[in-house]
Design an enzyme around this catalytic site. Structure first.
Site, PDB file in Angstrom:
ATOM      1  CD  GLU A 446      -3.279  -0.998   1.829  1.00 45.11           C
ATOM      2  OE1 GLU A 446      -3.519   0.070   2.419  1.00 45.11           O
ATOM      3  OE2 GLU A 446      -3.978  -2.014   1.936  1.00 45.11           O
TER       4      GLU A 446
HETATM    5  C1  LIG Z   1       2.100  -9.923   1.154  1.00 43.43           C
HETATM    6  C2  LIG Z   1       1.852  -9.024   0.010  1.00 43.43           C
HETATM    7  C3  LIG Z   1       0.555  -8.634  -0.287  1.00 43.43           C
HETATM    8  C4  LIG Z   1       0.307  -7.817  -1.380  1.00 43.43           C
HETATM    9  N1  LIG Z   1      -0.985  -7.529  -1.724  1.00 43.43           N
HETATM   10  C5  LIG Z   1      -1.231  -6.886  -2.904  1.00 43.43           C
HETATM   11  C6  LIG Z   1      -2.558  -6.756  -3.399  1.00 43.43           C
HETATM   12  O1  LIG Z   1      -3.523  -7.134  -2.745  1.00 43.43           O
HETATM   13  N2  LIG Z   1      -2.731  -6.180  -4.615  1.00 43.43           N
HETATM   14  C7  LIG Z   1      -1.701  -5.717  -5.358  1.00 43.43           C
HETATM   15  O2  LIG Z   1      -1.925  -5.201  -6.451  1.00 43.43           O
HETATM   16  N3  LIG Z   1      -0.420  -5.801  -4.904  1.00 43.43           N
HETATM   17  C8  LIG Z   1      -0.165  -6.396  -3.715  1.00 43.43           C
HETATM   18  N4  LIG Z   1       1.121  -6.533  -3.263  1.00 43.43           N
HETATM   19  C9  LIG Z   1       2.207  -5.901  -3.990  1.00 43.43           C
HETATM   20  C10 LIG Z   1       2.797  -4.740  -3.239  1.00 43.43           C
HETATM   21  O3  LIG Z   1       1.913  -3.648  -3.278  1.00 43.43           O
HETATM   22  C11 LIG Z   1       4.178  -4.428  -3.829  1.00 43.43           C
HETATM   23  O4  LIG Z   1       5.040  -5.413  -3.340  1.00 43.43           O
HETATM   24  C12 LIG Z   1       4.671  -3.064  -3.514  1.00 43.43           C
HETATM   25  O5  LIG Z   1       3.952  -2.112  -4.235  1.00 43.43           O
HETATM   26  C13 LIG Z   1       6.150  -2.889  -3.844  1.00 43.43           C
HETATM   27  O6  LIG Z   1       6.388  -3.264  -5.148  1.00 43.43           O
HETATM   28  P1  LIG Z   1       7.585  -4.282  -5.477  1.00 43.43           P
HETATM   29  O7  LIG Z   1       7.522  -5.379  -4.474  1.00 43.43           O
HETATM   30  O8  LIG Z   1       7.526  -4.649  -6.888  1.00 43.43           O
HETATM   31  O9  LIG Z   1       8.878  -3.449  -5.175  1.00 43.43           O
HETATM   32  P2  LIG Z   1       9.696  -2.553  -6.228  1.00 43.43           P
HETATM   33  O10 LIG Z   1       8.793  -1.541  -6.823  1.00 43.43           O
HETATM   34  O11 LIG Z   1      10.475  -3.426  -7.117  1.00 43.43           O
HETATM   35  O12 LIG Z   1      10.665  -1.793  -5.243  1.00 43.43           O
HETATM   36  C14 LIG Z   1      11.853  -2.382  -4.696  1.00 43.43           C
HETATM   37  C15 LIG Z   1      12.444  -1.390  -3.694  1.00 43.43           C
HETATM   38  O13 LIG Z   1      12.767  -0.164  -4.359  1.00 43.43           O
HETATM   39  C16 LIG Z   1      12.086   0.930  -3.758  1.00 43.43           C
HETATM   40  N5  LIG Z   1      11.713   1.872  -4.817  1.00 43.43           N
HETATM   41  C17 LIG Z   1      11.001   1.609  -5.934  1.00 43.43           C
HETATM   42  N6  LIG Z   1      10.859   2.723  -6.662  1.00 43.43           N
HETATM   43  C18 LIG Z   1      11.478   3.715  -5.996  1.00 43.43           C
HETATM   44  C19 LIG Z   1      11.682   5.106  -6.224  1.00 43.43           C
HETATM   45  N7  LIG Z   1      11.183   5.729  -7.297  1.00 43.43           N
HETATM   46  N8  LIG Z   1      12.356   5.817  -5.305  1.00 43.43           N
HETATM   47  C20 LIG Z   1      12.832   5.227  -4.196  1.00 43.43           C
HETATM   48  N9  LIG Z   1      12.690   3.923  -3.928  1.00 43.43           N
HETATM   49  C21 LIG Z   1      12.018   3.175  -4.812  1.00 43.43           C
HETATM   50  C22 LIG Z   1      10.891   0.313  -3.063  1.00 43.43           C
HETATM   51  O14 LIG Z   1      10.415   1.100  -1.997  1.00 43.43           O
HETATM   52  C23 LIG Z   1      11.475  -0.997  -2.577  1.00 43.43           C
HETATM   53  O15 LIG Z   1      12.200  -0.770  -1.402  1.00 43.43           O
HETATM   54  C24 LIG Z   1       1.391  -7.347  -2.158  1.00 43.43           C
HETATM   55  C25 LIG Z   1       2.694  -7.725  -1.843  1.00 43.43           C
HETATM   56  C26 LIG Z   1       2.924  -8.567  -0.797  1.00 43.43           C
HETATM   57  C27 LIG Z   1       4.344  -8.999  -0.531  1.00 43.43           C
END
Ligand SMILES: Cc1cc2nc3c(=O)[nH]c(=O)nc-3n(C[C@H](O)[C@H](O)[C@H](O)COP(=O)(O)OP(=O)(O)OC[C@H]3O[C@@H](n4cnc5c(N)ncnc54)[C@H](O)[C@@H]3O)c2cc1C
Length: 656
Positions: A446
């Site tokens: 979120e």
């Molecule tokens: C248990 C769980 C439940 C979830 N439930 C849902 C759901 O119901 N529906 C849904 O759609 N998604 C869901 N998600 C997905 C979740 O919202 C994403 O994991 C989250 O948005 C982060 O995306 P990512 O994991 O791809 O990380 P990435 O976007 O790959 O980021 C990796 C790291 O880089 C950082 N980062 C990325 N971009 C930037 C930037 N521009 N500047 C600085 N730092 C940055 C991030 O903060 C993170 O630390 C869920 C994930 C999990 C693990």
């Protein structure tokens, strides 16, 4: 707000296209709710204006609604006592009878209006219910929250047609589960890379793509799915070959309600995590899934805006679970640390442990004050709370993690032992390690902490960008820059002098806060200082400011502390109870010290050096440091690529 208030995303990136940094930012910017229709305490705070009248007096909930909601909470509380946390942890599954029991109580319709069969709880009582049920098992809180805060009910409540509401909300209120599917293996924080498509066909759209990590996805019978509708090339650039299908379509990321049991939907996996073991989280494939036109939420191209607007109040559910964790940690810390004697004293009486207990108590009070205030403001609908809700999500997820970590420490070896193991050798089944694991995800989903920093910083500097944005925009023409220069001159001539003096400097300022007045005076002074520092930074870095994430993160963290202090003082004074005043005093004392450290770190830090070294790390300069341990194999994908086409694996959906 109605659907017509939300303009479609201005930027359209074709599904699956490679996206550069600028396009990614443009998509995020286009999805932003640009207008401020109501006053915002948070926005003013970042501009150096402490508008206490926006949050003081403490908003009062409607007494009739309170009576009904309290009766529901009492029933929910009795039911929650019957839930076996150890069993859910062991089986990694919330039992069917628990889900049926919750449905019977109406817990799946807490946020749904009564006219559609829901309970119509206020935001305040919805968050209280989530906090209560999460203390029985956090996965249940996550299920109910994903179902109602981001799943089908909330976007339909805000943007749905009457037909959609009548069709879907009674089903959801009755116990059918919903999920929200945005994330894909290439789409996490950055939605511009979204590759799921919704191609227009006769009577609707055809959905194709694979969605990752959908909470409730294995169980959900109604889904909100975000997919790219191709744009008519006549209306803008797009992938070649779409002209016939997309004729007349403006396209863009669009939100759809999709039946979980529609032909072509396959639940390919249930994912497992370090915490929230009961979570029913899926990998979901859509292959040629037909969605009728009437199941578009809002309009084509409004998907991300709908998701963001939904989260304005939807974000309150996650901190509700953080408040829940704080209360639970406090209870365990109090009982255990008074009972456990070491070195001749209950451990609570050793200063090092006492400090941790005090931190948990003060922080829980502060966090609950922030959350309740946000919920009450959302209920009376007079303020725009998008900044405050984001601040409480950010602050809550970070602070709850620290509180749980301190609890594990206070519990010593027992903090590291599982509840089941503790019980097996005759001790209370206290899942301290579980709460730590369960809370960890709150800093990631979120809106991760890093993204929340950027999101809030963007809102915090919005006033500057709207007057001076073109000055720092490298793409702005000379004429636009000149006009912006004139606009900015006028704005800053009026605004800057307001930052030099304020009520916080008057010894008797905010006297009606009694012993807490000194803290409100501090907040007023700190708010002006924060704004001055932000202005200096903008003047210094101009267009490069958006890259100064260390600086921006601290600005936002200071804002979160100032909002927390304000909420805490208003609540403590309003309740007037001595114990609350003591906790408010401690919270403010601790918060002020964090703020002072953050102010120093604004300009005295290793940010630039860190960035240089991180670049060298990624270039491989320090790989010598990785020698001597086993590191991940070179082979294997970091990010899975799921091809299109029909599913080739067994469907693992769960149905009650
Ligand atoms: C248990 C769980 C439940 C979830 N439930 C849902 C759901 O119901 N529906 C849904 O759609 N998604 C869901 N998600 C997905 C979740 O919202 C994403 O994991 C989250 O948005 C982060 O995306 P990512 O994991 O791809 O990380 P990435 O976007 O790959 O980021 C990796 C790291 O880089 C950082 N980062 C990325 N971009 C930037 C930037 N521009 N500047 C600085 N730092 C940055 C991030 O903060 C993170 O630390 C869920 C994930 C999990 C693990």
């Amino acid at each position: 707000m109605t659907t017509t208030d939300v303009p479609p995303d201005a930027t359209h990136v074709p599904a699956g296209a490679s996206v550069d940094e600028k396009q990614a930012r443009q998509v995020a910017e286009a999805a932003r709710e640009a207008k401020w229709r109501k006053p915002s305490f948070g926005k003013e705070l970042f501009l150096g204006r402490l508008r206490m009248e926006l949050i003081d007096p403490w908003p009062a909930p409607d007494p009739a609604a309170v009576e009904r909601a309290e009766a529901f909470l009492a029933k929910l509380g009795d039911f929650a006592k019957t839930i076996d946390n150890v069993q859910i942890e062991r089986d990694a599954r919330i039992p069917d009878e628990v889900l049926r029991g919750l449905a019977g109580l109406g817990a799946f319709g807490m946020k749904i209006d009564e006219k559609y069969g829901g309970l119509g709880l206020s935001n305040l009582y919805y968050t209280k219910a989530l906090a209560l049920v999460s203390s029985a098992n956090p996965s249940i809180g996550a299920l109910l929250s994903a179902h109602q805060s981001i799943g089908v009910p909330q976007p339909l409540k805000l943007f749905g047609t009457e037909e959609q509401k009548k069709k879907y909300l009674p089903r959801l209120a009755g116990g059918e589960v919903s999920a929200f599917l945005l994330t894909e293996s290439d789409v996490g924080s950055d939605p511009a890379r979204l590759s799921t498509t919704a191609v227009p066909v006769e009577g609707g759209y055809q959905l194709n793509g694979v969605k990752l990590w959908a909470t409730n996805g294995t169980m959900a019978t109604l889904l909100v799915v975000m997919a790219q509708v191709p744009r008519d090339p006549a209306l803008g650039p797009d992938r070649p070959g779409d002209a016939r299908q997309s004729e007349g379509h403006r396209g863009g990321i669009t939100a759809f309600v999709v039946e979980g049991d529609a032909p072509g939907v396959t639940i390919e996996r249930r994912n497992a995590f370090m915490g929230l073991r009961g979570l029913e989280n899926s990998l979901t494939r859509f292959h040629d899934v037909f969605v009728p036109t009437e199941d578009v939420i809002g309009k084509e191209g409004q998907g991300l805006k709908i998701a963001l607007t939904t989260l304005n109040t939807g974000r309150l559910s996650l901190p509700a679970m953080c408040v829940s964790a704080g209360k639970w940690c406090l209870s365990v810390a109090r009982q255990w640390a008074s009972e456990r004697v070491q070195w001749g004293l209950p451990v609570a009486r050793h200063e090092a442990v006492a400090k941790k207990i005090a931190f948990i108590a003060a922080t829980t009070y502060g966090l609950e004050s922030m959350l309740d205030l946000c919920a009450l403001l959302a209920d009376d609908d007079r303020n725009d709370i998008r900044i405050e809700a984001a601040l409480v999500k950010l602050f809550g997820s970070e602070m709850a993690w620290l509180m749980a970590d301190e609890l594990v420490q206070i519990r010593g070896g027992r903090g590291f032992e599982t509840a089941e193991s503790l019980a097996a050798r005759g001790e209370k089944a206290i899942p301290a390690e579980q709460i730590l694991r369960d809370l960890r995800i709150n800093r990631i989903f979120e809106g991760s902490t890093e993204i929340m920093h950027l999101f809030i910083a963007r809102e915090a500097v919005d006033a500057h960008l709207s007057v001076a944005g073109d000055i720092i925009d490298p793409d702005a023409t000379f004429g636009r820059k000149a006009r912006a220069g004139a606009r900015a001159g006028g704005f800053y001539a009026r605004w800057l002098p307001t930052l030099t003096v304020g009520k916080g400097q008057l010894p008797g300022g905010y006297g009606d806060f009694g012993p807490l007045a000194k803290h409100i005076r501090y907040v007023e002074r700190a708010s002006r200082k924060l704004s001055r520092e932000t202005f200096y930074a903008m003047a210094r870095w101009r267009g490069r400011m958006e890259r100064k994430q260390g600086f921006l993160g601290r600005v936002v963290d200071i804002g979160a502390e100032l909002f927390a202090m304000s909420a805490t003082c208003v609540r403590a004074r309003s309740e007037g109870d001595q114990a609350g005043l003591e906790l408010a005093e401690l919270f403010c004392q601790q918060s002020r010290r964090r703020v002072e450290a953050l102010f120093i770190a604004l300009w005295d830090n290793t940010d630039a050096l860190d960035v240089r070294v991180a670049k060298r790390v990624t270039e491989g300069r320090y790989t010598f440091l990785e020698e001597g341990v086993l590191t991940p194999e070179e082979a294997g994908d970091w990010v899975a690529r799921y091809g299109s086409g029909p599913s080739t694996v067994e469907d693992v959906r769960r149905r009650l």
